[in-house]
Motif scaffolding. Structure first.
Motif, PDB file in Angstrom:
ATOM      1  N   GLU A 277       0.806  -1.216   0.000  1.00 54.54           N
ATOM      2  CA  GLU A 277       0.000   0.000   0.000  1.00 54.54           C
ATOM      3  C   GLU A 277       0.842   1.270   0.000  1.00 54.54           C
ATOM      4  N   GLN A 278       1.978   1.244   0.684  1.00 53.62           N
ATOM      5  CA  GLN A 278       2.856   2.422   0.762  1.00 53.62           C
ATOM      6  C   GLN A 278       4.232   2.070   0.234  1.00 53.62           C
ATOM      7  N   LEU A 279       4.768   2.945  -0.636  1.00 50.27           N
ATOM      8  CA  LEU A 279       6.087   2.724  -1.210  1.00 50.27           C
ATOM      9  C   LEU A 279       6.855   4.039  -1.187  1.00 50.27           C
ATOM     10  N   ASN A 280       7.959   4.072  -0.443  1.00 52.67           N
ATOM     11  CA  ASN A 280       8.779   5.275  -0.323  1.00 52.67           C
ATOM     12  C   ASN A 280      10.002   5.130  -1.223  1.00 52.67           C
ATOM     13  N   LEU A 281      10.058   5.962  -2.282  1.00 49.58           N
ATOM     14  CA  LEU A 281      11.157   5.931  -3.243  1.00 49.58           C
ATOM     15  C   LEU A 281      11.993   7.207  -3.165  1.00 49.58           C
ATOM     16  N   TYR A 282      11.910   7.914  -2.075  1.00 50.44           N
ATOM     17  CA  TYR A 282      12.620   9.184  -1.898  1.00 50.44           C
ATOM     18  C   TYR A 282      14.116   9.007  -2.152  1.00 50.44           C
ATOM     19  N   GLY A 283      14.694   9.904  -2.962  1.00 52.59           N
ATOM     20  CA  GLY A 283      16.135   9.909  -3.166  1.00 52.59           C
ATOM     21  C   GLY A 283      16.683   8.753  -3.977  1.00 52.59           C
TER      22      GLY A 283
ATOM     23  N   PRO B 270      -1.565  -3.744  -7.517  1.00 49.34           N
ATOM     24  CA  PRO B 270      -2.975  -4.003  -7.177  1.00 49.34           C
ATOM     25  C   PRO B 270      -3.510  -3.242  -5.975  1.00 49.34           C
ATOM     26  N   SER B 271      -2.641  -2.899  -4.993  1.00 48.17           N
ATOM     27  CA  SER B 271      -3.133  -2.296  -3.747  1.00 48.17           C
ATOM     28  C   SER B 271      -2.463  -0.978  -3.394  1.00 48.17           C
ATOM     29  N   LEU B 272      -1.586  -0.469  -4.236  1.00 52.43           N
ATOM     30  CA  LEU B 272      -0.808   0.716  -3.901  1.00 52.43           C
ATOM     31  C   LEU B 272      -1.702   1.944  -3.735  1.00 52.43           C
ATOM     32  N   LYS B 273      -1.485   2.682  -2.624  1.00 48.22           N
ATOM     33  CA  LYS B 273      -2.282   3.872  -2.325  1.00 48.22           C
ATOM     34  C   LYS B 273      -1.442   5.134  -2.176  1.00 48.22           C
ATOM     35  N   VAL B 274      -0.209   4.995  -1.724  1.00 43.02           N
ATOM     36  CA  VAL B 274       0.646   6.155  -1.521  1.00 43.02           C
ATOM     37  C   VAL B 274       2.053   5.834  -2.022  1.00 43.02           C
ATOM     38  N   VAL B 275       2.638   6.765  -2.773  1.00 45.87           N
ATOM     39  CA  VAL B 275       4.022   6.616  -3.212  1.00 45.87           C
ATOM     40  C   VAL B 275       4.738   7.946  -3.014  1.00 45.87           C
ATOM     41  N   TYR B 276       5.964   7.887  -2.463  1.00 48.36           N
ATOM     42  CA  TYR B 276       6.781   9.074  -2.233  1.00 48.36           C
ATOM     43  C   TYR B 276       7.842   9.151  -3.328  1.00 48.36           C
ATOM     44  N   LEU B 277       7.875  10.274  -4.036  1.00 46.70           N
ATOM     45  CA  LEU B 277       8.787  10.431  -5.174  1.00 46.70           C
ATOM     46  C   LEU B 277       9.693  11.649  -5.031  1.00 46.70           C
TER      47      LEU B 277
ATOM     48  N   ILE C  22       4.682  12.153 -13.933  1.00 43.42           N
ATOM     49  CA  ILE C  22       3.747  12.089 -12.810  1.00 43.42           C
ATOM     50  C   ILE C  22       2.318  12.301 -13.299  1.00 43.42           C
ATOM     51  N   GLU C  23       2.136  13.207 -14.240  1.00 38.18           N
ATOM     52  CA  GLU C  23       0.798  13.440 -14.789  1.00 38.18           C
ATOM     53  C   GLU C  23       0.269  12.199 -15.484  1.00 38.18           C
ATOM     54  N   GLN C  24       1.122  11.489 -16.204  1.00 39.13           N
ATOM     55  CA  GLN C  24       0.699  10.243 -16.849  1.00 39.13           C
ATOM     56  C   GLN C  24       0.296   9.194 -15.822  1.00 39.13           C
ATOM     57  N   LEU C  25       1.058   9.137 -14.722  1.00 41.81           N
ATOM     58  CA  LEU C  25       0.720   8.190 -13.668  1.00 41.81           C
ATOM     59  C   LEU C  25      -0.616   8.536 -13.025  1.00 41.81           C
ATOM     60  N   LYS C  26      -0.865   9.827 -12.829  1.00 40.14           N
ATOM     61  CA  LYS C  26      -2.139  10.245 -12.247  1.00 40.14           C
ATOM     62  C   LYS C  26      -3.316   9.837 -13.138  1.00 40.14           C
ATOM     63  N   LYS C  27      -3.133   9.951 -14.447  1.00 40.16           N
ATOM     64  CA  LYS C  27      -4.198   9.562 -15.369  1.00 40.16           C
ATOM     65  C   LYS C  27      -4.413   8.053 -15.347  1.00 40.16           C
ATOM     66  N   ALA C  28      -3.320   7.304 -15.261  1.00 38.89           N
ATOM     67  CA  ALA C  28      -3.419   5.846 -15.261  1.00 38.89           C
ATOM     68  C   ALA C  28      -3.944   5.314 -13.933  1.00 38.89           C
TER      69      ALA C  28
ATOM     70  N   LEU D  23      -4.336   6.999  -6.808  1.00 36.85           N
ATOM     71  CA  LEU D  23      -3.037   6.886  -6.167  1.00 36.85           C
ATOM     72  C   LEU D  23      -2.589   8.239  -5.620  1.00 36.85           C
ATOM     73  N   GLN D  24      -2.166   8.266  -4.364  1.00 35.69           N
ATOM     74  CA  GLN D  24      -1.685   9.484  -3.725  1.00 35.69           C
ATOM     75  C   GLN D  24      -0.188   9.613  -4.005  1.00 35.69           C
ATOM     76  N   ILE D  25       0.203  10.649  -4.741  1.00 39.01           N
ATOM     77  CA  ILE D  25       1.581  10.828  -5.165  1.00 39.01           C
ATOM     78  C   ILE D  25       2.189  12.017  -4.430  1.00 39.01           C
ATOM     79  N   GLU D  26       3.243  11.764  -3.676  1.00 42.86           N
ATOM     80  CA  GLU D  26       3.905  12.825  -2.918  1.00 42.86           C
ATOM     81  C   GLU D  26       5.251  13.147  -3.555  1.00 42.86           C
ATOM     82  N   THR D  27       5.413  14.406  -3.971  1.00 42.26           N
ATOM     83  CA  THR D  27       6.643  14.825  -4.640  1.00 42.26           C
ATOM     84  C   THR D  27       7.420  15.870  -3.855  1.00 42.26           C
ATOM     85  N   GLY D  28       6.844  16.390  -2.768  1.00 35.31           N
ATOM     86  CA  GLY D  28       7.531  17.415  -1.978  1.00 35.31           C
ATOM     87  C   GLY D  28       7.393  18.805  -2.542  1.00 35.31           C
TER      88      GLY D  28
END
Length: 475
Positions: free
Chosen positions: A408-414, A429-436, A446-452, A456-461
């Motif tokens: 559900e949560q994936l932190n990819l910071y840095g 299948p279950s991802l809800k939040v990703v940190y980018l 990111i815009e393409q991901l939002k459309k797809a 999904l909650q996308i955090e970019t800072g």
């Protein structure tokens, strides 16, 4: 190029020179008086150096005052007592016949200037506030709501009236102890004050700081969970940080509407009150994923428990400095944290494979984890949170992780994630939040991901703020 703000930033460093030198000069005067030692040459030199450094401190202080981060009246007092110290120091150096009274006046004025400077830095009245009178952030045992039973004539169920004033009882104490030093009446860094409802609503130079109902778009919250070495992290590195409990309180307050008034809620006995227990430890960049950005009702619940982990395996993991934490409430599900690992070895993940069913959270922050290591994690089918902050993974890892059914949560910071790997996230299948934050992805990616994956909650800072409508009166 001349940079006045840089000179201003030198003031806290320079200002300690005259304090020490002038006091040293006065001590030598006392020593000469009572021990009859000839120290005039040393006293002259100390007064001269102390006065010169006082002038330098005043100049740097003047540039710092131009930032607009400090309240005018408080600056006025500190500024003129500092200038008076300079004048008295000069007179004490030249007028030797009156040196005693002038030097004594210099030290008194220096002390007063230092007190006003302390008020600017640490808050009004910091010196005379006793420990017992200081307002501290509430702990888990603090009573923040009162509950009164009432009778219901048309229902066999009893109702409970929950009265809570979260802003007064929880938020103000946190802001007072951790934020007022830099954001209140005497000092307002970034044009921001947090010492009243009106100022919190108004925000600072960069815009609004609270997006009602959305803490992840509110810098009052998001700046708290940035890595401590980030320039935007609050409080600044070196200051006392908020505890996980305090950050969670601010998150929940904003999520529930950031109310500034007392609230009343009637709850029937069929709806038990929920309690959330959060470890009261200082938070750091490794703890970003622990903030409840996913609400409990949105998360997938583990409907069945798993078998307990053998003590022998737990002891082995402990010896390897892998921190294992149980989720509580009798559950055998655990989180595995590699934060204490000093010398990472790829074989460490092998030792977790025997308990892959029990693991729901893995934190590999700042470890030299690569794509090959991620392949091993694909067997952890109950994994819901994965923190890969500042690791060496690439887009290939995202292909491996899409097989995890409960992530559900994936932190990819840095990390070095790019737009190419970003689109794979839509297949999770279950991802809800990703940190980018601070990755190689672009805005178009990111815009393409939002459309797809629109949910999904996308955090970019990076946050955009609406301009404050100055035509509206803040109530």
């Amino acid at each position: 190029m001349f940079q006045p703000e840089l000179i201003g930033h030198l003031h806290p460093l320079i200002v300690h020179l005259p304090i020490g030198i002038l006091i040293f000069a006065y001590v030598m005067m006392v020593l000469q008086q009572f021990r009859k030692i000839e120290l005039n040459a040393a006293i002259d030199l100390a007064l001269l150096l102390g006065t010169i450094s006082s002038v330098m401190a005043c100049i740097a202080g003047w540039f710092l005052a131009q930032s607009g981060d400090y309240e005018t009246e408080a600056i006025f007092k500190h500024q003129w007592t500092g200038i008076s110290t300079v004048i008295l120091g000069i007179l004490a150096y030249f007028l030797k016949n009156h040196r005693w009274i002038l030097a004594t006046s210099t030290i008194i004025c220096l002390t007063i200037a230092g007190h006003f400077g302390g008020n600017l830095t640490h808050g009004e009245g910091y010196l005379f506030t006793s420990k017992n009178n200081k307002t501290s952030a509430p702990t888990d045992t603090t009573k923040i709501a009162s509950f009164d039973s009432i009778d219901t004539s048309q229902s066999i169920n009893h109702a409970t009236v929950k009265k809570s004033f979260v802003y007064r009882d929880k938020i103000i104490p946190i802001l007072k102890t951790k934020c007022y030093n830099c954001h209140s009446v005497s000092k307002k860094k970034g044009g921001l004050r947090l010492d009243s409802e009106d100022f919190i609503k108004k925000g600072g130079k960069t815009g609004l700081i609270v997006s009602v109902g959305n803490p992840n778009k509110s810098t009052l919250f998001t700046h708290l969970i940035l890595p401590e070495d980030d320039d935007k992290h609050m409080p600044p590195k070196g200051k006392t940080q908020l505890t996980r409990n305090e950050i969670s309180a601010i998150y929940s307050w904003i999520k529930k509407g950031a109310s500034f008034v007392e609230e009343v809620e009637t709850i029937t006995s069929e709806k038990p009150l929920e309690q959330t227990f959060i470890q009261n430890t200082p938070i750091s960049s490794e703890a970003i994923a622990d903030i409840p950005v996913i609400e409990k009702e949105d998360s997938k619940e583990m409907v069945s428990n798993v078998e307990a982990i053998s003590p022998a395996i737990l002891e082995k993991l402990k010896q390897q400095n892998i921190r294992i934490t149980y989720l509580g409430n009798g559950s055998n599900y655990i989180s595995a944290n590699f934060v204490n690992i000093r010398t990472y070895q790829p074989t460490l993940l092998n030792d977790l494979e025997s308990i892959h069913n029990q693991i729901v959270t893995i934190r590999l922050s700042n470890q030299p984890v690569n794509d090959d290591a991620i392949k091993k994690i694909t067997n952890f089918k109950n994994l819901t949170k994965l923190n890969l902050e500042n690791t060496a993974i690439t887009d290939a890892s995202l292909e491996h992780l899409k097989t995890l059914p409960n992530l559900e949560q994936l932190n990819l910071y840095g990390t070095k994630i790019t737009d190419s790997g970003l689109q794979v996230l839509a297949k999770y299948p279950s991802l809800k939040v990703v940190y980018l934050w601070q990755t190689k992805v672009s805005k178009s990616g990111i815009e393409q991901l939002k459309k797809a994956s629109p949910k999904l909650q996308i955090e970019t800072g990076e946050f955009q703020f609406a301009k404050l409508d100055t035509n509206k009166t803040i109530k």
